[in-house]
Scaffold this active site. Sequence first.
Site, mmCIF file in Angstrom:
data_model
loop_
_atom_site.group_PDB
_atom_site.id
_atom_site.type_symbol
_atom_site.label_atom_id
_atom_site.label_comp_id
_atom_site.label_asym_id
_atom_site.label_seq_id
_atom_site.Cartn_x
_atom_site.Cartn_y
_atom_site.Cartn_z
ATOM 1 C CG HIS A 128 -9.090 -0.664 0.057
ATOM 2 N ND1 HIS A 128 -8.412 -0.642 1.267
ATOM 3 C CD2 HIS A 128 -10.410 -0.726 0.376
ATOM 4 C CE1 HIS A 128 -9.286 -0.685 2.258
ATOM 5 N NE2 HIS A 128 -10.499 -0.734 1.744
ATOM 6 C CG ASP A 179 -5.597 -2.802 3.954
ATOM 7 O OD1 ASP A 179 -4.508 -2.359 4.342
ATOM 8 O OD2 ASP A 179 -6.355 -2.172 3.185
ATOM 9 C CG ASP A 202 -5.105 2.024 0.600
ATOM 10 O OD1 ASP A 202 -5.982 1.152 0.728
ATOM 11 O OD2 ASP A 202 -3.923 1.873 0.960
ATOM 12 C CG MET A 220 -10.820 -2.778 6.242
ATOM 13 S SD MET A 220 -9.379 -2.273 5.271
ATOM 14 C CE MET A 220 -8.488 -1.203 6.402
ATOM 15 C CG MET A 264 -8.489 6.608 1.453
ATOM 16 S SD MET A 264 -7.703 6.538 3.049
ATOM 17 C CE MET A 264 -6.435 7.744 2.882
ATOM 18 C CG MET A 307 -11.139 2.670 2.178
ATOM 19 S SD MET A 307 -9.581 2.938 3.055
ATOM 20 C CE MET A 307 -8.456 2.963 1.672
ATOM 21 C CB SER A 347 -0.878 0.000 1.258
ATOM 22 O OG SER A 347 -1.277 1.325 1.573
HETATM 23 C C1 DX5 Z 1 -6.002 1.935 5.597
HETATM 24 C C2 DX5 Z 1 -5.579 1.417 4.233
HETATM 25 C C3 DX5 Z 1 -4.402 0.515 4.295
HETATM 26 C C4 DX5 Z 1 -3.206 1.075 4.981
HETATM 27 C C5 DX5 Z 1 -2.071 0.117 5.055
HETATM 28 O O1 DX5 Z 1 -7.096 2.722 5.482
HETATM 29 O O2 DX5 Z 1 -6.628 0.729 3.617
HETATM 30 O O3 DX5 Z 1 -4.121 -0.042 3.025
HETATM 31 O O4 DX5 Z 1 -2.801 2.276 4.448
HETATM 32 O O5 DX5 Z 1 -0.998 0.763 5.661
HETATM 33 P P1 DX5 Z 1 -0.265 0.189 6.964
HETATM 34 O O6 DX5 Z 1 0.342 -1.090 6.547
HETATM 35 O O7 DX5 Z 1 0.710 1.262 7.290
HETATM 36 O O8 DX5 Z 1 -1.331 0.005 8.014
HETATM 37 ZN ZN ZN Z 2 -6.200 -0.568 1.830
#
Ligand code: DX5
Ligand code: ZN
Length: 232
Positions: free
Chosen positions: A82, A189, A51, A153, A53, A84, A24
């Site tokens: 992913h 994740d 990711d 998650m 967001m 979000m 990620s």
């Molecule tokens: C959280 C994300 C993850 C995250 C992973 O919202 O979906 O993918 O950034 O990062 P680490 O490994 O630093 O938790």
């Molecule tokens: Zn993620």
Amino acid sequence: MNAGHEITRESGARIYGTPKVAVSVLTADLARLGEEVAAVTQAGSDWLHLDVMDGVFVPAISFGAEMVTRLCGFSAAEIDVHLMVADPAGCIEAYARAGAQRITVHAEAHVHLHRTLAAIRAAGCKAGVALNPASPASAIECVLDDIDQVLIMSVDPGYGGQVFLPGSIAKVARARAMLGKRDVRVVVDGGVNARNAPELAAAGADVLVAGSAVFQGPGAGYRENIALLKSV
Ligand code: DX5
Ligand code: ZN
């Protein structure tokens, strides 16, 4: 390796082969994101976990489809998006066009989850459903045949660098048991590192998503950090 390759350790713990790593990029040097993506791909990242967001479903904003397109140019790894976002159904085609090979949406962001999963597959991508820490594994029970991956998650989504929630290990095992012999990847994740990776793999995780453990990990570089995650 998938669930069909289940093997048993001498200890009796079930494992499903060496897990894949999906890096990620949230905790990469964002000012040099293309180079960072190229570097982790070179270092052995199996998937690139992007990711998205929107500042609504989660508090932070990261990037959108245009950035996914650009980053695809820096990586030959499988592109795992992913989402979000509050309205995943409205942007599936955009991310498929951007180069996503796998698209995961949150069960919590849906009234019509089944329809969105069908749309992901219709767009030519593998379909994934993500579950927040507070959502039960049973939330996926009625879509088991409509998914190619389930994303457990292990932190509340929204930020990289959070602390792993240990209850996620039992949830991985529960999801794996529910899936039976289906060819569906179990992905974890959030806060994944070399310390919790062995337990996650033993519980049935096929793919470990990792940001901090790669970009700020204990090894000499990205290659070693990715290798540490795989040494389960
Ligand atoms: C959280 C994300 C993850 C995250 C992973 O919202 O979906 O993918 O950034 O990062 P680490 O490994 O630093 O938790
Ligand atoms: Zn993620």
